[in-house]
Design an enzyme around this catalytic site. Structure first.
Site, PDB file in Angstrom:
ATOM      1  CB  CYS A 113      -0.960  -0.005   1.178  1.00  0.00           C
ATOM      2  SG  CYS A 113      -1.998  -1.465   1.215  1.00  0.00           S
ATOM      3  CG  HIS A 250      -2.905   3.146   2.474  1.00  0.00           C
ATOM      4  ND1 HIS A 250      -3.555   2.881   1.288  1.00  0.00           N
ATOM      5  CD2 HIS A 250      -2.986   2.018   3.227  1.00  0.00           C
ATOM      6  CE1 HIS A 250      -4.025   1.634   1.332  1.00  0.00           C
ATOM      7  NE2 HIS A 250      -3.686   1.095   2.492  1.00  0.00           N
ATOM      8  CG  ASN A 280      -6.838  -0.815   1.585  1.00  0.00           C
ATOM      9  OD1 ASN A 280      -6.155  -0.583   0.586  1.00  0.00           O
ATOM     10  ND2 ASN A 280      -6.316  -1.173   2.745  1.00  0.00           N
TER      11      ASN A 280
HETATM   12  C1  LIG Z   1     -10.077  -5.092  10.036  1.00  0.00           C
HETATM   13  C2  LIG Z   1     -10.637  -4.114  11.039  1.00  0.00           C
HETATM   14  C3  LIG Z   1     -11.663  -3.209  10.378  1.00  0.00           C
HETATM   15  C4  LIG Z   1     -11.345  -4.887  12.134  1.00  0.00           C
HETATM   16  O1  LIG Z   1     -11.817  -3.997  13.120  1.00  0.00           O
HETATM   17  P1  LIG Z   1     -11.578  -4.319  14.661  1.00  0.00           P
HETATM   18  O2  LIG Z   1     -12.244  -3.247  15.397  1.00  0.00           O
HETATM   19  O3  LIG Z   1     -10.091  -4.520  14.856  1.00  0.00           O
HETATM   20  O4  LIG Z   1     -12.368  -5.658  14.811  1.00  0.00           O
HETATM   21  P2  LIG Z   1     -11.918  -7.043  15.430  1.00  0.00           P
HETATM   22  O5  LIG Z   1     -11.242  -7.868  14.393  1.00  0.00           O
HETATM   23  O6  LIG Z   1     -11.213  -6.849  16.724  1.00  0.00           O
HETATM   24  O7  LIG Z   1     -13.323  -7.647  15.737  1.00  0.00           O
HETATM   25  C5  LIG Z   1     -14.222  -7.062  16.670  1.00  0.00           C
HETATM   26  C6  LIG Z   1     -15.500  -7.882  16.664  1.00  0.00           C
HETATM   27  O8  LIG Z   1     -16.197  -7.662  15.430  1.00  0.00           O
HETATM   28  C7  LIG Z   1     -16.382  -8.880  14.751  1.00  0.00           C
HETATM   29  N1  LIG Z   1     -16.246  -8.655  13.318  1.00  0.00           N
HETATM   30  C8  LIG Z   1     -15.124  -8.710  12.572  1.00  0.00           C
HETATM   31  N2  LIG Z   1     -15.412  -8.429  11.291  1.00  0.00           N
HETATM   32  C9  LIG Z   1     -16.735  -8.168  11.250  1.00  0.00           C
HETATM   33  C10 LIG Z   1     -17.604  -7.810  10.207  1.00  0.00           C
HETATM   34  N3  LIG Z   1     -17.200  -7.630   8.943  1.00  0.00           N
HETATM   35  N4  LIG Z   1     -18.904  -7.597  10.518  1.00  0.00           N
HETATM   36  C11 LIG Z   1     -19.363  -7.752  11.761  1.00  0.00           C
HETATM   37  N5  LIG Z   1     -18.573  -8.113  12.799  1.00  0.00           N
HETATM   38  C12 LIG Z   1     -17.271  -8.309  12.527  1.00  0.00           C
HETATM   39  C13 LIG Z   1     -15.308  -9.814  15.287  1.00  0.00           C
HETATM   40  O9  LIG Z   1     -15.677 -11.157  15.136  1.00  0.00           O
HETATM   41  C14 LIG Z   1     -15.234  -9.386  16.712  1.00  0.00           C
HETATM   42  O10 LIG Z   1     -16.324  -9.960  17.437  1.00  0.00           O
HETATM   43  P3  LIG Z   1     -16.132 -10.475  18.935  1.00  0.00           P
HETATM   44  O11 LIG Z   1     -15.760  -9.249  19.728  1.00  0.00           O
HETATM   45  O12 LIG Z   1     -17.467 -11.029  19.263  1.00  0.00           O
HETATM   46  O13 LIG Z   1     -15.018 -11.482  18.870  1.00  0.00           O
HETATM   47  C15 LIG Z   1      -9.524  -3.257  11.681  1.00  0.00           C
HETATM   48  O14 LIG Z   1      -8.724  -4.031  12.522  1.00  0.00           O
HETATM   49  C16 LIG Z   1      -8.641  -2.609  10.676  1.00  0.00           C
HETATM   50  O15 LIG Z   1      -9.081  -1.855   9.827  1.00  0.00           O
HETATM   51  N6  LIG Z   1      -7.341  -2.830  10.754  1.00  0.00           N
HETATM   52  C17 LIG Z   1      -6.384  -2.262   9.814  1.00  0.00           C
HETATM   53  C18 LIG Z   1      -6.332  -3.161   8.635  1.00  0.00           C
HETATM   54  C19 LIG Z   1      -5.798  -2.472   7.431  1.00  0.00           C
HETATM   55  O16 LIG Z   1      -5.891  -1.288   7.278  1.00  0.00           O
HETATM   56  N7  LIG Z   1      -5.223  -3.258   6.552  1.00  0.00           N
HETATM   57  C20 LIG Z   1      -4.679  -2.783   5.348  1.00  0.00           C
HETATM   58  C21 LIG Z   1      -3.227  -2.857   5.393  1.00  0.00           C
HETATM   59  S1  LIG Z   1      -2.594  -1.377   4.816  1.00  0.00           S
END
Ligand SMILES: CC(C)(COP(=O)(O)OP(=O)(O)OC[C@H]1O[C@@H](n2cnc3c(N)ncnc32)[C@H](O)[C@@H]1OP(=O)(O)O)[C@@H](O)C(=O)NCCC(=O)NCCS
Length: 335
Positions: A113, A250, A280
């Site tokens: 990215c 980004h 993204n």
């Molecule tokens: C991926 C991302 C959106 C997830 O958000 P988060 O707040 O970290 O969520 P988590 O993975 O901790 O999950 C929180 C809860 O939501 C749930 N959940 C995850 N994805 C879900 C979805 N699409 N819809 C509904 N619930 C979801 C999980 O199962 C978890 O439930 P639980 O608490 O009962 O176990 C976030 O971590 C993120 O954006 N990270 C950066 C990733 C990125 O930018 N990558 C690109 C690289 S440059």
């Protein structure tokens, strides 16, 4: 150092939209959760027969049409992508042939990215050193090809798109003001797609054809490191946030951009991102956001823009730039 300037920009996203409501029918998720956690409403998905090279060619055609640019004398093509049509040949060589560019070097660049900013830095270096005069730089990804649409933690995030810029020698220009590059390979296992090896940093990787990420770890790393590195760039180049008219981080996730701006004490209102309608798109997010800013009449010639890319590696790259595009000759439709 020889003066260098971005003279033209073009972008492309595929026709097909994948909305949060579409995703509700595919995995256990909902529109409210996606908006609240990412800020993304929809993304674009390439056709089965449409690949990164096709996205690149459409973005370059947009650039040529808008700025009446002839690319016959382009002497280097750099494509930043993590989703090339093939491991080899390169996307750059495919588009060189398709665009009929005769005497150009052609390379793909791998920096996930952060790829577009790395490619821009490379183009600037080639020209500033007097080695090249006209470099075509493209950031493009077709992430839908490597996304698991049964995995709700990744399929809500990614989309497809491309952005192209022409970087040219211009003796009178001081457009490229400062840059900062870095890598922290200790986090290589946090975002990957498996390759010939299935192990990195002594960590066994998941044996799947799809993109894998530990969203939490990436999130933490970005918020901890990106603002500090932006400050390092300012220190190195004797500039400050007061020199930045528009910040283009980004477009990984809006909830990631907000704490970066908060830590820097930089207004969200002066921050451009492309994720709301495109998700993204990896190497394409920054040129897509810049082009949106131009088309919305926000970014004007003379403005100073700070681009900051970060992603798998974990790598990061920033470029402070005073934009000075050529005059647009023909407006084109932006989807
Ligand atoms: C991926 C991302 C959106 C997830 O958000 P988060 O707040 O970290 O969520 P988590 O993975 O901790 O999950 C929180 C809860 O939501 C749930 N959940 C995850 N994805 C879900 C979805 N699409 N819809 C509904 N619930 C979801 C999980 O199962 C978890 O439930 P639980 O608490 O009962 O176990 C976030 O971590 C993120 O954006 N990270 C950066 C990733 C990125 O930018 N990558 C690109 C690289 S440059």
């Amino acid at each position: 150092m020889i003066g260098t300037r971005i003279t033209a920009i073009g972008t492309y996203v595929p026709e097909k939209k994948l909305t949060n409501f579409d995703l509700e029918k595919m995995v256990d998720t909902n529109n409210d959760w996606i908006i609240q956690r990412t800020g993304i409403k929809e993304r674009r998905i390439a056709r089965p027969d449409e690949f990164t090279s096709d996205l690149c060619i459409s973005a370059v055609k947009d650039l040529m049409q808008r700025y009446n640019k002839n690319l016959d004398d382009v002497d280097m093509i750099i494509v930043a992508t993590s989703t090339p049509d093939f491991p080899f040949p390169s996307v750059a060589s495919i588009i060189q042939e398709n665009l009929g560019i005769k005497e150009a070097g052609a390379i793909d660049l791998s920096a996930a990215c952060a790829g577009f900013v790395y490619a821009l830095h490379t183009a600037h270096s080639y020209i500033a050193a007097g080695l090249h005069k006209k470099v075509l730089v493209i950031g493009a990804d077709a992430l839908s090809k490597i996304t698991d649409y049964t995995d709700r933690s990744t399929c809500i995030i990614f989309g497809d798109g491309a952005g192209a810029v022409l970087v040219e020698k211009d003796e009178s220009s001081k457009s490229f003001i400062g840059f900062h590059l870095g890598s922290d390979g200790s986090g290589a296992q946090h975002v990957y797609r498996i390759g010939l090896s299935k192990k990195v940093n002594d960590t066994e990787l998941l044996d799947t054809q799809y993109l894998v990420q530990n969203g939490r770890e990436v999130f933490r790393w970005v918020v901890r490191n990106v603002p500090d590195n932006i400050r390092k760039m300012f220190k190195k180049t004797k500039t400050s946030l007061n020199d930045v008219d528009w910040f283009i981080p980004h477009s990984a996730n809006l909830r990631l951009i907000e704490p970066i701006c908060e830590k820097l004490d930089y207004p969200m209102g002066k921050t451009l991102y492309s994720l709301v309608n495109f998700g993204n798109t990896s190497a394409a997010t920054i040129p897509l956001a810049l082009d949106l800013g131009i088309r919305e009449g926000k970014v004007k010639n003379g403005d100073r823009v700070l681009m900051y890319g970060f992603g798998s590696g974990l790598v990061h790259a920033g470029q402070l730039l005073e934009v000075n595009f050529d005059e647009v000759k023909n407006e084109s439709r932006f989807l």
